[in-house]
Design a protein around this motif. Structure first.
Motif, mmCIF file in Angstrom:
data_model
loop_
_atom_site.group_PDB
_atom_site.id
_atom_site.type_symbol
_atom_site.label_atom_id
_atom_site.label_comp_id
_atom_site.label_asym_id
_atom_site.label_seq_id
_atom_site.Cartn_x
_atom_site.Cartn_y
_atom_site.Cartn_z
ATOM 1 N N ASP A 113 0.828 -1.215 0.000
ATOM 2 C CA ASP A 113 0.000 0.000 0.000
ATOM 3 C C ASP A 113 0.858 1.260 0.000
ATOM 4 O O ASP A 113 0.419 2.323 -0.446
ATOM 5 N N LEU A 114 2.063 1.155 0.536
ATOM 6 C CA LEU A 114 2.973 2.310 0.546
ATOM 7 C C LEU A 114 3.804 2.362 -0.731
ATOM 8 O O LEU A 114 4.735 3.158 -0.845
ATOM 9 N N ASP A 115 3.458 1.483 -1.695
ATOM 10 C CA ASP A 115 4.173 1.427 -2.973
ATOM 11 C C ASP A 115 5.641 1.035 -2.783
ATOM 12 O O ASP A 115 6.517 1.465 -3.531
ATOM 13 N N VAL A 116 5.892 0.240 -1.753
ATOM 14 C CA VAL A 116 7.242 -0.277 -1.524
ATOM 15 C C VAL A 116 7.279 -1.689 -2.104
ATOM 16 O O VAL A 116 6.380 -2.488 -1.837
ATOM 17 N N PRO A 117 8.280 -1.984 -2.927
ATOM 18 C CA PRO A 117 8.285 -3.273 -3.627
ATOM 19 C C PRO A 117 8.558 -4.472 -2.721
ATOM 20 O O PRO A 117 9.105 -4.314 -1.625
ATOM 21 N N GLU A 118 8.189 -5.645 -3.206
ATOM 22 C CA GLU A 118 8.530 -6.881 -2.499
ATOM 23 C C GLU A 118 10.037 -7.104 -2.601
ATOM 24 O O GLU A 118 10.721 -6.448 -3.404
ATOM 25 N N VAL A 119 10.534 -8.060 -1.805
ATOM 26 C CA VAL A 119 11.984 -8.216 -1.670
ATOM 27 C C VAL A 119 12.722 -8.396 -3.018
ATOM 28 O O VAL A 119 13.679 -7.661 -3.285
ATOM 29 N N PRO A 120 12.310 -9.320 -3.893
ATOM 30 C CA PRO A 120 13.091 -9.490 -5.127
ATOM 31 C C PRO A 120 13.163 -8.217 -5.972
ATOM 32 O O PRO A 120 14.226 -7.858 -6.482
ATOM 33 N N GLU A 121 12.033 -7.515 -6.074
ATOM 34 C CA GLU A 121 12.021 -6.275 -6.861
ATOM 35 C C GLU A 121 12.836 -5.190 -6.154
ATOM 36 O O GLU A 121 13.466 -4.339 -6.800
ATOM 37 N N PHE A 122 12.841 -5.235 -4.834
ATOM 38 C CA PHE A 122 13.634 -4.283 -4.062
ATOM 39 C C PHE A 122 15.122 -4.497 -4.337
ATOM 40 O O PHE A 122 15.896 -3.550 -4.487
ATOM 41 N N LEU A 123 15.512 -5.763 -4.444
ATOM 42 C CA LEU A 123 16.907 -6.065 -4.757
ATOM 43 C C LEU A 123 17.267 -5.535 -6.142
ATOM 44 O O LEU A 123 18.371 -5.026 -6.351
ATOM 45 N N ASP A 124 16.313 -5.617 -7.087
ATOM 46 C CA ASP A 124 16.550 -5.060 -8.428
ATOM 47 C C ASP A 124 16.795 -3.552 -8.345
ATOM 48 O O ASP A 124 17.666 -3.009 -9.026
ATOM 49 N N LEU A 125 15.985 -2.904 -7.505
ATOM 50 C CA LEU A 125 16.117 -1.451 -7.323
ATOM 51 C C LEU A 125 17.502 -1.108 -6.779
ATOM 52 O O LEU A 125 18.180 -0.199 -7.272
ATOM 53 N N LEU A 126 17.943 -1.869 -5.770
ATOM 54 C CA LEU A 126 19.261 -1.623 -5.168
ATOM 55 C C LEU A 126 20.371 -1.905 -6.177
ATOM 56 O O LEU A 126 21.317 -1.135 -6.317
ATOM 57 N N SER A 127 20.216 -3.020 -6.879
ATOM 58 C CA SER A 127 21.215 -3.410 -7.859
ATOM 59 C C SER A 127 21.356 -2.338 -8.939
ATOM 60 O O SER A 127 22.470 -1.937 -9.289
ATOM 61 N N GLY A 128 20.229 -1.856 -9.425
ATOM 62 C CA GLY A 128 20.232 -0.803 -10.444
ATOM 63 C C GLY A 128 20.825 0.496 -9.938
ATOM 64 O O GLY A 128 21.291 1.332 -10.711
ATOM 65 N N SER A 129 20.786 0.676 -8.617
ATOM 66 C CA SER A 129 21.329 1.897 -8.013
ATOM 67 C C SER A 129 22.806 1.750 -7.682
ATOM 68 O O SER A 129 23.403 2.652 -7.091
ATOM 69 N N GLY A 130 23.388 0.594 -8.019
ATOM 70 C CA GLY A 130 24.822 0.410 -7.825
ATOM 71 C C GLY A 130 25.224 -0.168 -6.476
ATOM 72 O O GLY A 130 26.376 -0.016 -6.052
ATOM 73 N N CYS A 131 24.285 -0.852 -5.819
ATOM 74 C CA CYS A 131 24.596 -1.440 -4.509
ATOM 75 C C CYS A 131 25.555 -2.636 -4.651
ATOM 76 O O CYS A 131 25.426 -3.429 -5.574
ATOM 77 N N HIS A 132 26.509 -2.739 -3.739
ATOM 78 C CA HIS A 132 27.380 -3.914 -3.704
ATOM 79 C C HIS A 132 26.761 -4.936 -2.758
ATOM 80 O O HIS A 132 26.501 -4.622 -1.597
ATOM 81 N N MET A 133 26.510 -6.131 -3.256
ATOM 82 C CA MET A 133 25.910 -7.173 -2.417
ATOM 83 C C MET A 133 26.872 -8.344 -2.303
ATOM 84 O O MET A 133 27.372 -8.840 -3.320
ATOM 85 N N TRP A 134 27.091 -8.754 -1.060
ATOM 86 C CA TRP A 134 28.024 -9.853 -0.790
ATOM 87 C C TRP A 134 27.338 -10.928 0.027
ATOM 88 O O TRP A 134 26.542 -10.635 0.917
ATOM 89 N N ALA A 135 27.666 -12.166 -0.272
ATOM 90 C CA ALA A 135 27.110 -13.285 0.489
ATOM 91 C C ALA A 135 28.206 -13.859 1.387
ATOM 92 O O ALA A 135 29.369 -13.945 0.981
ATOM 93 N N CYS A 136 27.806 -14.255 2.587
ATOM 94 C CA CYS A 136 28.754 -14.754 3.580
ATOM 95 C C CYS A 136 29.163 -16.202 3.261
ATOM 96 O O CYS A 136 28.314 -17.065 3.008
ATOM 97 N N LYS A 137 30.457 -16.446 3.250
ATOM 98 C CA LYS A 137 30.957 -17.770 2.864
ATOM 99 C C LYS A 137 30.504 -18.851 3.831
ATOM 100 O O LYS A 137 30.076 -19.930 3.427
ATOM 101 N N MET A 138 30.589 -18.553 5.119
ATOM 102 C CA MET A 138 30.217 -19.569 6.110
ATOM 103 C C MET A 138 28.736 -19.947 5.976
ATOM 104 O O MET A 138 28.379 -21.123 6.060
ATOM 105 N N SER A 139 27.882 -18.925 5.733
ATOM 106 C CA SER A 139 26.449 -19.214 5.562
ATOM 107 C C SER A 139 26.213 -20.046 4.313
ATOM 108 O O SER A 139 25.372 -20.955 4.312
ATOM 109 N N ALA A 140 26.926 -19.732 3.244
ATOM 110 C CA ALA A 140 26.790 -20.508 2.007
ATOM 111 C C ALA A 140 27.190 -21.956 2.259
ATOM 112 O O ALA A 140 26.488 -22.891 1.857
ATOM 113 N N ASP A 141 28.309 -22.152 2.952
ATOM 114 C CA ASP A 141 28.789 -23.508 3.239
ATOM 115 C C ASP A 141 27.801 -24.259 4.135
ATOM 116 O O ASP A 141 27.493 -25.426 3.895
#
Lengths: 175, 104
Positions: A113-141
């Motif tokens: 209702d506040l026109d805030v996107p769901e998580v996947p679309e929000f990530l697209d917005l951040l990505s398009g804005s030049g955000c650096h996203m890193w995943a934690c190695k230990m969590s991946a393992d």
């Protein structure tokens, strides 16, 4: 009347080189948004922004879970009906079957209702804005996940020390 | 509120320099405002300025970056390229509108 026009100082030298690092460690819907919203705000202000997804925060960038984060009010003693701050809901009612699904659906609607996107679309917005996203190695393992399982905007799976190195001089938030 | 003269127009601005009366903005003011913040307007800038003005007229508030992108169909990356570093604020400034108030 002033002689020369007053001009906003969009590129004030003081903000030059400002960096923000946000560690996203939780995978609840209501704990995912604060990091995403602050990252978006920082990017919109020209701040170099790094997100590090770790532990349950991995769910935010895991393609299998990112569209399906949940909100539970178990353990949240501040829980009340939206717009009725005085009317508390006992948090253990959140343990009843269906309560999490209902609360999640309700919160998603409020966010939409506040026109805030769901998580996947929000990530697209951040990505398009030049955000650096890193995943934690230990969590991946721990979760047996590779880059193929993660949102495509994630640059790499890195160790905690690599993250600390990349964010030298940054302001840091742990969420 | 201080007044200032830009391109021969006397306009009211706030202490940051944003126009406080959107109706005092005219299209010939935009290139001058842009020049003051180091931008030269192209047709791509103009389509966003026109969107922001018409959206403001309809909504009564300045669209956020996300709204500009979603409603105008312009990728966020392109908006950053046109109005570098602080796209939402720079676009609002050139369009003679207040800074956006929304968080997202």
């Amino acid at each position: 009347m002033s002689e020369s026009p007053i001009v906003p100082s969009f590129d004030s030298p003081g903000s030059e080189g400002r960096k923000l690092a946000i560690i996203c460690s939780k995978g609840n819907l209501d704990m995912a948004y604060p990091g995403l919203i602050l990252a978006n705000a920082a990017l919109g202000e020209g701040v170099e922004t790094h997100l590090f997804f770790t532990f349950w925060g991995f769910d935010i960038i895991n393609k299998a879970t990112m569209a399906d984060l949940k909100f539970s009010f178990v353990g949240n003693t501040a829980m009340h009906l939206p717009g009725h701050s005085g009317l508390g809901i006992h948090h253990m009612l959140g343990a009843l079957p269906g309560a999490t699904a209902g609360a999640t659906a309700f919160m998603k609607k409020q966010i939409a209702d506040l026109d805030v996107p769901e998580v996947p679309e929000f990530l697209d917005l951040l990505s398009g804005s030049g955000c650096h996203m890193w995943a934690c190695k230990m969590s991946a393992d721990m979760n047996h996940l590779t880059m193929d399982d993660l949102y495509e905007g994630v640059e790499a799976i890195i160790s905690a020390s690599d993250f600390i190195e990349k964010t030298e001089g940054a302001q840091l938030l742990f969420i | 509120m201080p007044t200032t003269t830009i391109a021969g127009h006397e306009v009211e601005v706030n202490d940051e320099g944003f126009l406080t009366k959107p109706e005092q903005w005219t299209e010939d003011l935009a290139p001058e405002l842009a020049k003051l913040i180091g931008l030269e307007l192209t047709e791509d800038h103009w389509s966003l300025i026109r969107f922001l003005r018409s959206d403001f007229a309809a909504q009564g508030e300045t669209a956020t970056l996300r709204r500009v992108s979603a409603q105008s169909g312009t990728p966020v990356k392109q908006i950053f390229a046109l109005f570098p570093a602080k796209p939402a604020k720079k676009l609002a400034y050139v369009s003679g509108l207040p800074k956006p108030k929304g968080c997202v």
